[in-house]
Design a protein around this motif. Structure first.
Motif, short mmCIF file in Angstrom:
data_model
loop_
_atom_site.label_atom_id
_atom_site.label_comp_id
_atom_site.label_asym_id
_atom_site.label_seq_id
_atom_site.Cartn_x
_atom_site.Cartn_y
_atom_site.Cartn_z
N VAL A 107 39.85 7.85 52.96
CA VAL A 107 39.56 6.39 52.94
C VAL A 107 40.54 5.49 52.54
O VAL A 107 41.04 4.37 53.24
N GLN A 108 41.12 5.74 51.67
CA GLN A 108 42.39 5.28 50.94
C GLN A 108 43.43 4.90 51.83
O GLN A 108 44.07 4.09 52.11
N GLU A 109 43.92 6.25 52.53
CA GLU A 109 44.98 6.35 53.57
C GLU A 109 44.57 5.42 54.67
O GLU A 109 45.60 4.83 54.92
N GLN A 110 43.55 5.49 55.20
CA GLN A 110 43.13 4.62 56.62
C GLN A 110 43.35 3.10 56.11
O GLN A 110 43.82 2.44 57.05
N HIS A 111 42.76 2.75 55.05
CA HIS A 111 42.78 1.31 54.71
C HIS A 111 43.97 0.81 54.34
O HIS A 111 44.45 -0.51 54.56
N GLU A 112 44.94 1.62 53.89
CA GLU A 112 46.14 1.32 53.50
C GLU A 112 47.05 1.02 54.95
O GLU A 112 47.95 0.07 55.06
N GLN A 113 46.75 2.02 55.75
CA GLN A 113 47.34 1.74 56.89
C GLN A 113 46.81 0.38 57.88
O GLN A 113 47.68 -0.36 58.48
N LEU A 114 45.54 0.32 57.68
CA LEU A 114 45.13 -0.97 58.36
C LEU A 114 45.85 -2.34 57.54
O LEU A 114 46.06 -3.45 58.24
N LEU A 115 46.07 -2.13 56.23
CA LEU A 115 46.44 -3.39 55.62
C LEU A 115 47.90 -3.60 56.02
O LEU A 115 48.78 -4.79 56.04
N GLN A 116 48.79 -2.37 56.03
CA GLN A 116 50.01 -2.48 56.45
C GLN A 116 49.95 -3.00 58.23
O GLN A 116 50.99 -3.79 58.34
N GLN A 117 49.06 -2.78 59.09
CA GLN A 117 49.34 -3.27 60.22
C GLN A 117 49.06 -4.78 60.44
O GLN A 117 49.55 -5.17 61.18
N GLN A 118 48.32 -5.08 59.31
CA GLN A 118 47.92 -6.63 59.43
C GLN A 118 48.84 -7.39 58.53
O GLN A 118 48.89 -8.55 58.17
N GLY A 119 49.85 -6.57 57.86
CA GLY A 119 50.98 -7.31 57.12
C GLY A 119 50.39 -7.89 55.78
O GLY A 119 50.82 -8.59 55.24
N ILE A 120 49.29 -7.20 55.11
CA ILE A 120 48.80 -7.71 54.06
C ILE A 120 49.41 -7.12 52.83
O ILE A 120 49.19 -5.67 52.73
#
Length: 251
Positions: A107-120
């Motif tokens: 879960v942590q890896e998935q949301h880190e990827q999402l944050l990186q994709q959105q530039g957060i």
């Protein structure tokens, strides 16, 4: 004469049996031998006189001792079975915990990827000496961050305030709290849900720069914004499941 001896023997046996019964309440492990000895002695006296009573008592005690050992063996076997069952249960709990930990990592890896994709990303808001006013440069950065956070509502935000070593300890702690409040209010005004924001303040306790380091002190006057990558609801569910398993194992 024989009747007298028989009566005397019976009296002695009954007295002995009464004494053994009293000890039985305090020494449970001798329960079966005591009963066996007493019963055997009475039967022996009736059948064979005093000598028969003695022999019968010995034989009865032996039988009672054998019964006690049998009961003790059964108890030990039950304890062994129970210990094996508990060990198997603990192994199952350990395996389940490993699965939960892996889920958490995924879960942590998935949301880190999402944050990186959105530039957060995490950021710092720096302040001038003795103030909690947000400078225009950081106001612009906060506007960008707020828009990203609105588009990604699962993320949580932690605000941590700091101060440099100039001024008193109490003043710096209050100042760091005011700086956190300024950033929080700014984000809320831009549409970020205040329930997603957590806050803490440390004053000068974590300042790195010396009092005479003018340039270094500038970096101690800040609010750190940390974007938490894991959804809190899922984290809470996993933690609840983990806690329930541990409680079951302990019981």
């Amino acid at each position: 004469m024989k009747k007298t001896i028989l009566a005397t023997a019976l009296t002695l046996v009954l007295v002995s049996q009464s004494a053994l019964a009293t000890e039985m309440n305090t020494e449970q492990t001798h329960h079966e031998p005591a009963i066996g000895f007493g019963v055997g002695a009475v039967v022996g006296v009736i059948v064979g006189g005093p000598l028969g009573g003695f022999i019968g008592g010995v034989l009865g005690g032996f039988i009672g001792e054998t019964e006690a050992q049998k009961n003790q063996l059964e108890l030990q076997q039950q304890q062994i079975v129970q210990a094996k069952e508990e060990q198997q249960h603990l192994q199952q709990v350990a395996q389940q915990n490993m699965k939960l930990e892996q889920q958490l990592v995924n879960v942590q890896e998935q949301h880190e990827q999402l944050l990186q994709q959105q530039g957060i990303t995490d950021m710092n808001v720096q302040f001038a000496l003795g103030t909690s006013e947000i400078a225009p440069l950081f106001a612009s950065q906060l506007q960008t961050l707020a828009q990203q956070l609105i588009e990604y509502p699962q993320a949580q935000i932690d605000l941590t305030g700091f101060a440099d070593k100039a001024g008193t300890t109490d003043f710096n702690l209050a100042l760091s709290k005011q700086r956190v409040a300024s950033v929080k209010r700014f984000l809320i005004d831009l549409g970020v849900d205040g329930a997603r924001l957590t806050e803490q303040a440390h004053g000068e306790t974590q300042a790195l720069a010396a009092i005479d380091d003018i340039e270094g002190r500038r970096f101690d006057r800040r609010v750190s914004i940390a974007v938490l990558t894991e959804p809190q609801t899922m984290m809470a569910e996993i933690a609840t499941d983990d806690s329930a398993l541990l409680t079951t194992a302990n019981n």
